[in-house]
Scaffold this active site. Structure first.
Site, PDB file in Angstrom:
ATOM      1  N   ASN A  14      64.121   5.924 -48.338  1.00  0.00           N
ATOM      2  CA  ASN A  14      65.186   5.068 -47.787  1.00  0.00           C
ATOM      3  C   ASN A  14      64.952   4.790 -46.303  1.00  0.00           C
ATOM      4  OD1 ASN A  14      67.440   4.346 -49.783  1.00  0.00           O
ATOM      5  ND2 ASN A  14      66.948   6.481 -50.274  1.00  0.00           N
ATOM      6  N   LYS A  65      76.660  26.230 -37.362  1.00  0.00           N
ATOM      7  CA  LYS A  65      76.636  24.776 -37.568  1.00  0.00           C
ATOM      8  C   LYS A  65      77.181  24.024 -36.362  1.00  0.00           C
ATOM      9  CE  LYS A  65      78.367  21.497 -41.015  1.00  0.00           C
ATOM     10  NZ  LYS A  65      77.559  21.498 -42.236  1.00  0.00           N
ATOM     11  N   MET A  90      70.493  16.501 -46.554  1.00  0.00           N
ATOM     12  CA  MET A  90      71.124  17.357 -47.546  1.00  0.00           C
ATOM     13  C   MET A  90      72.042  18.424 -46.927  1.00  0.00           C
ATOM     14  SD  MET A  90      70.176  15.613 -49.944  1.00  0.00           S
ATOM     15  CE  MET A  90      69.980  16.051 -51.661  1.00  0.00           C
ATOM     16  N   HIS A 109      74.358   7.599 -51.956  1.00  0.00           N
ATOM     17  CA  HIS A 109      74.371   8.643 -52.987  1.00  0.00           C
ATOM     18  C   HIS A 109      73.925   8.034 -54.316  1.00  0.00           C
ATOM     19  CE1 HIS A 109      75.540  12.456 -54.750  1.00  0.00           C
ATOM     20  NE2 HIS A 109      76.058  11.758 -55.739  1.00  0.00           N
TER      21      HIS A 109
HETATM   22  C1  GAR Z   1      68.113   9.406 -52.275  1.00  0.00           C
HETATM   23  O1  GAR Z   1      68.040   9.067 -53.635  1.00  0.00           O
HETATM   24  C2  GAR Z   1      69.548   9.594 -51.851  1.00  0.00           C
HETATM   25  O2  GAR Z   1      70.450   8.788 -52.540  1.00  0.00           O
HETATM   26  C3  GAR Z   1      69.766  11.050 -52.186  1.00  0.00           C
HETATM   27  O3  GAR Z   1      68.578  11.677 -51.817  1.00  0.00           O
HETATM   28  C4  GAR Z   1      67.486  10.783 -52.020  1.00  0.00           C
HETATM   29  C5  GAR Z   1      66.593  10.805 -50.806  1.00  0.00           C
HETATM   30  O4  GAR Z   1      65.399  10.120 -51.069  1.00  0.00           O
HETATM   31  N1  GAR Z   1      70.904  11.590 -51.478  1.00  0.00           N
HETATM   32  C6  GAR Z   1      71.737  12.490 -51.974  1.00  0.00           C
HETATM   33  O5  GAR Z   1      71.591  13.003 -53.070  1.00  0.00           O
HETATM   34  C7  GAR Z   1      72.893  12.867 -51.063  1.00  0.00           C
HETATM   35  N2  GAR Z   1      73.870  13.631 -51.759  1.00  0.00           N
HETATM   36  P1  GAR Z   1      64.474   9.632 -49.858  1.00  0.00           P
HETATM   37  O6  GAR Z   1      64.196  10.844 -48.965  1.00  0.00           O
HETATM   38  O7  GAR Z   1      63.222   9.165 -50.543  1.00  0.00           O
HETATM   39  O8  GAR Z   1      65.191   8.532 -49.129  1.00  0.00           O
END
Ligand code: GAR
Length: 192
Positions: A14, A65, A90, A109
């Site tokens: 992304n 945190k 995450m 998401h």
């Molecule tokens: C993505 O699919 C995003 O939607 C998900 O992690 C992936 C990251 O992929 N996010 C979540 O699950 C958040 N709860 P990337 O590192 O290739 O962008």
């Protein structure tokens, strides 16, 4: 031009989609910073190669945190960041980071929220046998994938699809929907 900080913990597909959209003039913004909590993540390597400034931290090197979020807020302010774009980051965002950027933090998401929040949403949807899943872009609040929804797009789950096929179909939608949605938000902000 709106300055974005992309937060990511993993591969960064992304992140790639966003930087490409900027490069090709589809997103009128600057990716001014990449923030990561995973020093060995692929996305960190990518950002460095592209010359994007990075702030990479190890949570365990901070007292708690609150301490690392205070540090992040300082770095964001130094870089004059307007929007925080979570892209596979995450971790839950705490109040220390949320308050100064309320309404300016968004997340993507890989499910149609409020279905399948949390980890491995694609696996959860696949196991549940749903025939329609999809992608959600939403504002971030203190909850887990609970903020108000900005955009959604459905993805059909056909009978012959494997989990990997579903992941591919969902990510393909993400890579188009996220830059598009960010562009709309920025345009809206500037016309106010
Ligand atoms: C993505 O699919 C995003 O939607 C998900 O992690 C992936 C990251 O992929 N996010 C979540 O699950 C958040 N709860 P990337 O590192 O290739 O962008």
């Amino acid at each position: 031009k709106a300055k974005l900080a992309v937060f990511a913990s993993g591969t960064g597909s992304n992140y790639d989609a966003i930087t490409e959209a900027v490069k090709y003039g589809k997103l009128d913004a600057e990716v001014a910073l990449l923030v990561s909590d995973q020093p060995n993540a692929k996305v960190v390597e990518k950002a460095k190669q592209q010359g994007t400034p990075t702030f990479v931290f190890e949570p365990k090197q901070y007292r708690d945190k609150n301490a690392f979020e205070e540090k992040i807020v300082n770095v964001l302010q130094e870089h004059k960041i307007d929007w925080i774009v979570l892209a596979g980051y995450m971790r839950l965002i705490g109040n220390t980071l949320l308050r100064p950027f309320e309404g300016k933090i968004i997340n993507i998401h890989p499910s149609l929220l409020p279905a399948f929040p949390g980890l491995d949403a694609i696996g959860q949807a696949f196991e549940a046998g749903v025939k329609i899943s999809g992608v959600t872009v939403h504002y971030v609040d203190e909850g887990m994938d609970t903020g108000s929804i900005i955009a959604q797009e459905a993805v059909n789950v056909t009978d012959k699809m494997t989990r990997d096929d579903l992941q591919q179909a969902i990510q393909q939608v993400e890579h188009r929907l996220y830059p598009e949605t960010i562009q709309k938000l920025i345009a809206r902000g500037e016309s106010q």
